[in-house]
Structure formats: structure tokens, C-alpha cells
Design an enzyme around this catalytic site. Structure first.
Site: not given
Ligand code: BES
Ligand code: ZN
Length: 645
Positions: A175-176, A310, A313, A337-338, A341, A360, A418, A426, A599
Site C-alpha cells: 500500500q503506497g 476500503g 486506486e 469511487h476507485e 480515481h 478525494e 494521514d 472527501y 480495514r
Molecule cells: N486513495 C484512497 C485511500 C487512501 C487515501 C489510502 C490516503 C492512503 C492514504 C481510496 O481511494 C479511498 O478513498 N478509499 C476509501 C473508500 C472510499 C469509498 C471512501 C476507504 O478506503 O475507505
Molecule cells: Zn479515494
């Protein structure tokens, strides 16, 4: 090209042009690669707001344009080891290039002709890792680093066979985002420094490697080493380095349509493919909104339950949690969502994490549009309304309407990216775009949106670029429109501007009435519940009063079988309420939930809430955490280890 951009591109463009073709695919059970066009080198922005404080790189002096990995995957030592060859572009007077490094064990660094280069690893910052400075000779254009990742690399999770569904073979995934990839790839780990890349990945025979790039066919075994096979991948477009992703395991492929398919462990593949059956329709809906899909294939990888998000992308190969499988497609807006992206995030990418909302917020807005076009305006309005509630909670958590962290463009100085991962980015981001759409009219807004991705594809973007583009191509000097939009307030001010588009109160009229009845006299809407969709159920549980007697919770649980629900979003909403009220009968379900998936969005709030309640919750948290900790990815565990459970 605008004057904002510094094009360090042209010099290396020719060198890159030679590696664009994609080999034919030989296996019938692997996805067919589609041809992808050659990519020019992406610009690096030169403005102050595009300086990435979460990277040590100084890309305006010397930058990486292409990464070529040749790595072996060793499940015994939990290391990736081999070489990373970097093509660079540099100012003629640049004396060094600075990369990001987190715990890498570097064996040697040489130039393109094999001559050693001097290098030094600076002091390590707990959040950022270390700068890796490599001295350049006047003619250095290529750098080859021989290295291994540390066994506790933050991007990587190594699962034992026991921790997989099949229980037979181990599993690795990465996971980058946001700044994790520096723990396994020595490069400039900054979203504004786009790089094309390729990889050769050698794994034990029997395991399959997949990556976020077109594959050059099935693994090839080496005659001298029958115990291993090598997989090859090539991403011809420039991408942000956080988008490089890998997974290795006992995974199979099943086609979903002409340009999509799903990878996962054999025992999950049927359920995953069923849940994902609308994928092709989603791609079509996304293209109608955003313009052509430029990445060739869109495949998905459904990971083991410890996947910390969750979804992620990763280009051409979205990574998904298996917890989205509800059996009724009710959580597939995650896929929308993904997928979205692929434009917002992967084509036009936040240059720094301060503008994370550009990735986001725009994606969340697009998700509602895709849901509207596939499943109708009612469901889209409901999801917007639930997102709106989540935004309000996030603004509260940030400290209220005057809090700096309720802004879209945020200040992350001294903090981890983070910290910006909240529903301000979002949902306030989505509300902003919904408001522009409303004020300007959908037709006009949609035309602008397509244009945005046309102009900024494969490029980093900032809030300032976004605003300039809106003004130039949507407002076009219309002073009345400019005033109605309140653009700067939306991006740079805390709280919510007065032109905000609120959700339709009718979206959940009967749910909200049921909430009021329960709050006043404990009436349980058993029949309504049976007819409600997932978003209505979520609305109900999340809108219930936060303080409820155990007796009423018990009645609710029994009537609606909440602790038994197979819908993980509903289960999370219910367990949050149960923990807030010390409702003991939900503890077995809570323990099951926390020990069978990792998760972070689900795990962290529940464990933190338990840990805060020292008399009742903390002993539960300690007991659960001891069992669950080995399941969790480093990203999920990081914020919880410090609770010292
Ligand atoms: N790109 C994000 C996940 C992310 C963001 C990982 C920042 C690390 C740092 C991904 O697209 C995302 O937003 N995932 C959400 C789901 C979405 C439906 C809101 C998640 O994982 O909950
Ligand atoms: Zn996202």
C-alpha cells in the site's frame, strides 16, 4: 504549456520513447493487454504551493523520470531485494540527487556504466524516513541501486499461509499512498514527481505476481532456477510513485468484460465476480462523465481481509477490501469511487498532500454521479445525504466551523499526510463541486470537468491551478457567476460557505421519521427495516441518539439482527453505537469483526473507543488486540500500537 511549469522533460523523452511496446499475452486466463500510447515526461510544478514537505526530493534540481525494478520476493526473510535503476533528468550544475528512503538496506549504488557513486543516508525522521543523497557526476543520467527492503517495511504486509483464505500459500501486498512506498522503492516519493516504471518480479513457483501496470504475460521460469518464475510489468505513463503497487499470492483471474476482470484467491473469486458484475457499466458511466478511460484495462484485485483500506486506486488494478462483498452489490459505490480515481487522482494528481481534496473530493463527487447514472437519482441523493452527515461530523472532529482543519487546502506542516485523510477532503470537497454544478448548471459544469482532465492528464495539480482553470474555462469573466460561486472561500476558508448545496430532505424522509419515533418511545421499525436499502439502514443507525439504554439496544439488536448482519458498513455503524453504550451482548460480534478484518476505518475507531473506556472497554481492547495485531497491516497497527494495549 503554461509558464507555471518547469519542463525538465525534453532531455530524457527520447530515452524513454524506446520502451513503450507491450508484449502479447500468452495465457488465456490472464487479462489481455491493450495497447497504450507513449507518454511524454510529466512536468514538475515550480510554484511555492507545489513544494512537497513530505518528501526530501528537490526535483527542480534533479528528478527521477523512470524507475526500473528487478526484485526477488523472499517470504522467508520478508524482504524484496534486487535493483532499482532510475533514469534521471537534472540541471547541468546539480551535484546530487535526493531520494526518499525508509529503512532500505542499500548494498551499492552505481551509474549507468557501473561506476560507483558516492551516497549518504541522512538522519531518519519518524514520519518521513531519511533522505538518500547520491552524488552526481557531470554525465550521470542513470543510477542503479542494489538494495533490500527491511522486514518491517511500512508499505508491505506479509501474510502466512494461515492468514490467507486458501491456507496453503503465503501472500504479500503493498500500500503506497501516501508516503509508504519509500520503504520498498528508492525513488523520489512525491506525488508531484511523476515517473513511468517497469518491473521484473521473481517469485516462488506456484505464486502469481500482479502489479498496477500492464503485464507482459504470464510468469517466465528460469531454466537454471525451476523453483522461481519472473513476472514483467510496464507502466508507460508517468504516474505518482505512490501508485506503484504489488501483490503476490495464490490469485486467479476472472474476466468481467472486454476491458475488466477480477483477481483474487480461488475461494473468493465467484462471490467477488458476482459483486463486481456492474464494472463495465461503471466504466462506461465514468467515461460519459469524465472523458475516455486512458489506462487500457481496468482490473480489480480483491485482497485478504487485512487490507487496510476500503479500496486503493492503483492504476489498471484497483485494490479492494473483501469486506465490500455484501452479496447484494449494496457497497459497490466503493468500486465507482476507485474507478473514478482513474481520472481524479491518477490523471490529475494532487501535487502535495495539502491538496488531497483534489483527489478525494472530486472522486467522491464523481462517485455520486456514477451511482446516479447506474442506480438512479434517489440512491445518489441518499449517498450524498449520508456523505453530508459524515462531513458535518468531520468538521466537528476538526474543531468546528472555525477550525483550520475544516479547510480544503490544509496546512500539514510537521504532520503526517494521514492527518488530512478526513471527510473534510472527501465530502466537503464533493459538496464544493456539487455546489459549483448547481450554481453554474450541470451542462456547463460537465463540459468544464471533461476539459479539466483533458488539460491536466498525467500532471500534478494544486488548488491554485484548479481555481485558475475554473475561472478561465467555466467562469470566463462572468462577474455575477464568480460572485455566486464563492470559490476562494470554499478552498481556503474554514467551515461551510453560504451557497452550500444541502442534501434533499426527502431523500430519507421515512428513515428520519423512524429515528424520531425510536428516540421518543423506543418504537422499532422492523418492517421498514426489512424494506430499506443499505444507505437507509446506515442513516437509521448513524442518526440514532448516541446514548441509548441497554434494554432498548437489546430490543433493537434482536428485532433487526444487527450483530449478525453480513453488511460490514452496517455492522460497523451498529458496533460503534454498542461500544458507546457498553452494550455487552454485542461484544462477541465485536471481537469477531476486529479479529477477522483489518480495514483501518473500521478497526481504529472501535479499538480507540474501547481503549478510552478504562473500566469497561479497555480490557476488551487488550484482549482483542493481542489476537488481532498479527492480522493487521502496519498502516492499521501504527496508530494502535501507541495505545499500549
Ligand atoms: N486513495 C484512497 C485511500 C487512501 C487515501 C489510502 C490516503 C492512503 C492514504 C481510496 O481511494 C479511498 O478513498 N478509499 C476509501 C473508500 C472510499 C469509498 C471512501 C476507504 O478506503 O475507505
Ligand atoms: Zn479515494
Amino acid at each position: 504549456m503554461s509558464s507555471l511549469r518547469l519542463l525538465l522533460a525534453t532531455a530524457a523523452a527520447a530515452a524513454l520513447a524506446s520502451c513503450q511496446s507491450v508484449a502479447p499475452n500468452l495465457a488465456s486466463m490472464t487479462p489481455q493487454p491493450s495497447p497504450v500510447a507513449a507518454a511524454p515526461i510529466a512536468p514538475v510544478l515550480a510554484t511555492a504551493d507545489a513544494v512537497d514537505i513530505h518528501s526530501y526530493a528537490r526535483p527542480l534540481e534533479a528528478r527521477v523520470t523512470h524507475v526500473s525494478l528487478d526484485l526477488a520476493v523472499d517470504f522467508e526473510t520478508r524482504r524484496l531485494s534486487g535493483t532499482a535503476a532510475l533514469d534521471i533528468v537534472r540541471r547541468p550544475d546539480a551535484r546530487e540527487i535526493v531520494l526518499d528512503d525508509r529503512g532500505l538496506e542499500i548494498q551499492s549504488i552505481v551509474d549507468g556504466s557501473g561506476a560507483p557513486l558516492q551516497y549518504s543516508v541522512g538522519t531518519s525522521d519518524p514520519q518521513l524516513g531519511s533522505p538518500l543523497a547520491i552524488a552526481l557526476r557531470p554525465d550521470t543520467r542513470r543510477i542503479v541501486i542494489r538494495y533490500a527492503s527491511a522486514s518491517d517495511a511500512g508499505a508491505l504486509q506479509w501474510l502466512t499461509p494461515q492468514q490467507t483464505a486458501g491456507k496453503r500459500l503465503p501472500y504479500l501486498f503493498s500500500q503506497g499512498q501516501a508516503i509508504e512506498n519509500r520503504s520498498w522503492i528508492p525513488t523520489q516519493d512525491s506525488p508531484g514527481v511523476r515517473q513511468s516504471w517497469e518491473a521484473r518480479i521473481t517469485v516462488p513457483t506456484g505464486l502469481v505476481a500482479v502489479m498496477s501496470a500492464p503485464s507482459a504475460g504470464p510468469g517466465r521460469s528460469n531454466e537454471r532456477d525451476p523453483g522461481h518464475v519472473t513476472y514483467s510489468f510496464r507502466m508507460p505513463h508517468s504516474v505518482a510513485p505512490y501508485m506503484i503497487a504489488i501483490a503476490v499470492g495464490d490469485v486467479r483471474f476472472q474476466s468481467l468484460g472486454p476491458r475488466s476482470g477480477v483477481w483474487t484467491e480461488p475461494s473468493t473469486i465467484a462471490a467477488a465476480a458476482r459483486e463486481l458484475e456492474d464494472t463495465e457499466k461503471m466504466i462506461a458511466a465514468a467515461e460519459a462523465l469524465y472523458g475516455p478511460y486512458l489506462w487500457g484495462r481496468y482490473d480489480l484485485l480483491v485482497l485478504p481481509p487485512s487490507f487496510p483500506f476500503g479500496g486503493m486506486e492503483n492504476p489498471t488494478l484497483t485494490f479492494l477490501t473483501p469486506t465490500f462483498i455484501a452479496g447484494d452489490k449494496s457497497l459497490v459505490s466503493l468500486v465507482a469511487h476507485e474507478l473514478a480515481h482513474s481520472w481524479s487522482g491518477n490523471l490529475a494528481t494532487n501535487a502535495t498532500w495539502a491538496d488531497f481534496w483534489l483527489n478525494e473530493g472530486m472522486t467522491t463527487y464523481a462517485t455520486y454521479r456514477i451511482v446516479e447514472s447506474l442506480y438512479g437519482p434517489k440512491l445518489a441523493a441518499q449517498q450524498y445525504a449520508n456523505g453530508f452527515d459524515a462531513m458535518m461530523t468531520a468538521i466537528d472532529d476538526a474543531g468546528g466551523m472555525k477550525a483550520p482543519d475544516s479547510r480544503l487546502h490544509i496546512d500539514l506542516k510537521g504532520r503526517h499526510p494521514d492527518d488530512g485523510l478526513t471527510d473534510v477532503a472527501y465530502e466537503k470537497g464533493a459538496a464544493f463541486l456539487r455546489t459549483i454544478e448547481h450554481v453554474a448548471g450541470r451542462e456547463r459544469f460537465d463540459a468544464w470537468l471533461k476539459g479539466w482532465f483533458g488539460w491536466h492528464r498525467f500532471e500534478p495539480v494544486t488548488s491554485a491551478i484548479f481555481l485558475a482553470d475554473i475561472r478561465q474555462n467555466l467562469v470566463r469573466g462572468d462577474a455575477a457567476l464568480e460572485q455566486k460561486l464563492m470559490l476562494d472561500a470554499w478552498v481556503y476558508e474554514p467551515g461551510l460557505p453560504s451557497n452550500l448545496v444541502r442534501p434533499d430532505p426527502a431523500a430519507f424522509a421515512n428513515v428520519d421519521a423512524a429515528v424520531s419515533r425510536f428516540a421518543s418511545n423506543g418504537t422499532i421499525p422492523s418492517q421498514l427495516w426489512a424494506s430499506w436499502n443499505t444507505d437507509e439502514r446506515l442513516r437509521f443507525v448513524n442518526r440514532l441518539p448516541r446514548k441509548i439504554t441497554k434494554q432498548r439496544l437489546g430490543a433493537l439488536d434482536r428485532a433487526l439482527s444487527l450483530s449478525e448482519t453480513g453488511n460490514n458498513e452496517v455492522l460497523f455503524a451498529w458496533l460503534s453505537l454498542a461500544v458507546a453504550n457498553r452494550y455487552g451482548a454485542a461484544v462477541p460480534a465485536l471481537e469477531r469483526f476486529l479479529t477477522t478484518q483489518g480495514r483501518r476505518k473500521f478497526v481504529a475507531p472501535l479499538i480507540k473507543a474501547l481503549a478510552k473506556d478504562s473500566a469497561w472497554g479497555r480490557p476488551i481492547a487488550s484482549r482483542v488486540y493481542r489476537v488481532a495485531r498479527p492480522l493487521y497491516h502496519p498502516i492499521t497497527a501504527r496508530g494502535l500500537d501507541e495505545l499500549k494495549l
